[in-house]
Design a protein around this motif. Sequence first.
Motif, short mmCIF file in Angstrom:
data_model
loop_
_atom_site.label_atom_id
_atom_site.label_comp_id
_atom_site.label_asym_id
_atom_site.label_seq_id
_atom_site.Cartn_x
_atom_site.Cartn_y
_atom_site.Cartn_z
N HIS A 80 0.82 -1.20 0.00
CA HIS A 80 0.00 0.00 0.00
C HIS A 80 0.86 1.26 0.00
O HIS A 80 0.89 2.04 0.96
CB HIS A 80 -0.96 -0.01 1.19
CG HIS A 80 -2.03 -1.05 1.07
ND1 HIS A 80 -3.01 -1.25 2.02
CD2 HIS A 80 -2.28 -1.95 0.10
CE1 HIS A 80 -3.80 -2.24 1.64
NE2 HIS A 80 -3.38 -2.67 0.47
N CYS A 81 1.57 1.44 -1.11
CA CYS A 81 2.34 2.66 -1.33
C CYS A 81 2.47 2.84 -2.84
O CYS A 81 2.26 1.90 -3.61
CB CYS A 81 3.71 2.59 -0.66
SG CYS A 81 4.81 1.33 -1.34
N GLY A 82 2.83 4.05 -3.27
CA GLY A 82 2.85 4.34 -4.70
C GLY A 82 3.80 3.47 -5.49
O GLY A 82 3.45 2.99 -6.57
N SER A 83 5.00 3.24 -4.98
CA SER A 83 5.99 2.48 -5.74
C SER A 83 5.56 1.03 -5.91
O SER A 83 5.71 0.45 -7.00
CB SER A 83 7.36 2.55 -5.06
OG SER A 83 7.28 2.05 -3.73
N SER A 84 5.02 0.42 -4.85
CA SER A 84 4.56 -0.97 -4.96
C SER A 84 3.33 -1.06 -5.85
O SER A 84 3.19 -2.01 -6.63
CB SER A 84 4.26 -1.54 -3.57
OG SER A 84 5.44 -1.64 -2.81
N TYR A 85 2.43 -0.09 -5.73
CA TYR A 85 1.22 -0.13 -6.54
C TYR A 85 1.54 0.00 -8.02
O TYR A 85 0.88 -0.62 -8.86
CB TYR A 85 0.25 0.96 -6.09
CG TYR A 85 -1.06 0.94 -6.85
CD1 TYR A 85 -1.89 -0.18 -6.82
CD2 TYR A 85 -1.47 2.04 -7.60
CE1 TYR A 85 -3.08 -0.21 -7.51
CE2 TYR A 85 -2.67 2.01 -8.30
CZ TYR A 85 -3.47 0.89 -8.25
OH TYR A 85 -4.66 0.85 -8.95
N SER B 37 -13.40 6.20 -4.38
CA SER B 37 -12.40 6.91 -5.19
C SER B 37 -11.16 7.31 -4.41
O SER B 37 -10.05 7.37 -4.98
CB SER B 37 -13.02 8.16 -5.81
OG SER B 37 -13.46 9.06 -4.81
N LYS B 38 -11.28 7.58 -3.11
CA LYS B 38 -10.13 8.07 -2.36
C LYS B 38 -9.20 6.93 -1.95
O LYS B 38 -9.63 5.79 -1.76
CB LYS B 38 -10.61 8.83 -1.11
CG LYS B 38 -11.25 10.17 -1.44
CD LYS B 38 -11.68 10.90 -0.19
CE LYS B 38 -12.32 12.25 -0.51
NZ LYS B 38 -12.82 12.94 0.70
N ASN C 140 1.29 -5.56 -13.29
CA ASN C 140 0.96 -6.98 -13.22
C ASN C 140 -0.55 -7.21 -13.22
O ASN C 140 -1.03 -8.27 -12.82
CB ASN C 140 1.59 -7.60 -11.97
CG ASN C 140 3.07 -7.88 -12.15
OD1 ASN C 140 3.46 -8.94 -12.61
ND2 ASN C 140 3.90 -6.90 -11.81
N GLY C 141 -1.31 -6.21 -13.65
CA GLY C 141 -2.74 -6.40 -13.89
C GLY C 141 -3.65 -6.08 -12.73
O GLY C 141 -4.86 -6.33 -12.81
N PHE C 142 -3.13 -5.52 -11.65
CA PHE C 142 -3.97 -5.14 -10.51
C PHE C 142 -4.55 -3.76 -10.72
O PHE C 142 -4.04 -2.95 -11.50
CB PHE C 142 -3.16 -5.18 -9.21
CG PHE C 142 -2.86 -6.55 -8.68
CD1 PHE C 142 -3.61 -7.08 -7.64
CD2 PHE C 142 -1.84 -7.32 -9.21
CE1 PHE C 142 -3.34 -8.35 -7.13
CE2 PHE C 142 -1.55 -8.58 -8.72
CZ PHE C 142 -2.31 -9.10 -7.68
N ARG C 143 -5.62 -3.47 -9.98
CA ARG C 143 -6.23 -2.15 -9.90
C ARG C 143 -6.58 -1.90 -8.43
O ARG C 143 -6.30 -2.75 -7.58
CB ARG C 143 -7.52 -2.08 -10.74
CG ARG C 143 -7.33 -2.28 -12.22
CD ARG C 143 -6.74 -1.09 -12.91
NE ARG C 143 -7.68 0.04 -12.99
CZ ARG C 143 -7.34 1.24 -13.46
NH1 ARG C 143 -6.10 1.47 -13.84
NH2 ARG C 143 -8.22 2.21 -13.54
N ARG C 144 -7.19 -0.77 -8.17
CA ARG C 144 -7.63 -0.49 -6.80
C ARG C 144 -9.08 -0.08 -6.78
O ARG C 144 -9.64 0.41 -7.77
CB ARG C 144 -6.78 0.60 -6.16
CG ARG C 144 -7.06 2.00 -6.71
CD ARG C 144 -6.43 3.08 -5.84
NE ARG C 144 -6.77 4.42 -6.34
CZ ARG C 144 -7.85 5.12 -5.94
NH1 ARG C 144 -8.69 4.61 -5.06
NH2 ARG C 144 -8.09 6.32 -6.44
N SER C 145 -9.70 -0.25 -5.62
CA SER C 145 -11.01 0.33 -5.31
C SER C 145 -10.90 0.87 -3.90
O SER C 145 -10.73 0.10 -2.95
CB SER C 145 -12.11 -0.72 -5.40
OG SER C 145 -13.37 -0.17 -5.03
N GLY C 146 -10.92 2.20 -3.76
CA GLY C 146 -10.57 2.78 -2.47
C GLY C 146 -9.13 2.42 -2.14
O GLY C 146 -8.23 2.57 -2.96
#
Length: 232
Positions: free
Chosen positions: A37-42, A135-136, A48-54
């Motif tokens: 849960h940080c910008g570089s890891s995200y 969104s946040k 690698n095909g991940f996204r986020r929700s919140g």
Amino acid sequence: MSSDLQQIRIGLTDSHPCSYLADRQERVAVALDPAMHCGSSYEVLLANGFRRSGDTIYKPHCDQCQSCQALRLSIPDFEPSRNQKRLLKKSAQYQWQLKERMDDNWFDLYVRYIESRHKSGSMYPPKKEEFAQFSKCNWLNTQFLHIYQEQQLVAIAVTDILSNSASAFYTFFEPEHSLSLGTLAVLFQAEYCIEQGKQWLYLGYQIDECPAMNYKVRFQRHQRLVNQRWQG
């Protein structure tokens, strides 16, 4: 998945009816490690095909379906199509601005969009608190690309800003507008990436059987993640 992600812990949700394809079941894999849960890891996870929700990082992990394919735009290779150039010419009087907060009248625009375009979706009825939770993200630099037509707000594109890329998270706009504002938002996000020297603009998942998503494949050159390899 790349070698530096082999050790992360993944949790699987239960299967439930798919939000996009009526005859399918969907479930997602969720990245459980707080270190992710940080910008570089995200940014690595996006590749690698991940996204986020919140704050939640996820990836489709369906038993019988692989229709969802991550799609990204290669910014150094980006060339607007003839139709996209025509749209940019028509929008010459429009301005875009990236802001840390949405304008005070954002919710009125959001309500019009949801009630016109997504009345049967999970975001209906529109609620401020639900959109904020969706969104946040507490550990990302999330900005809001505002599009104005003669000082009137006509669209907002929620955009995650990363060191080498940007991610188009969610866009809402005037539903009865004469221009293709969803396409215009991507073009302006690409313009931002060009200005900032970004390599990639991530556009989320592409599902070919879902007509509402097919505008994404019109951006060139785009790449799709197929069997954990980017192709395009």
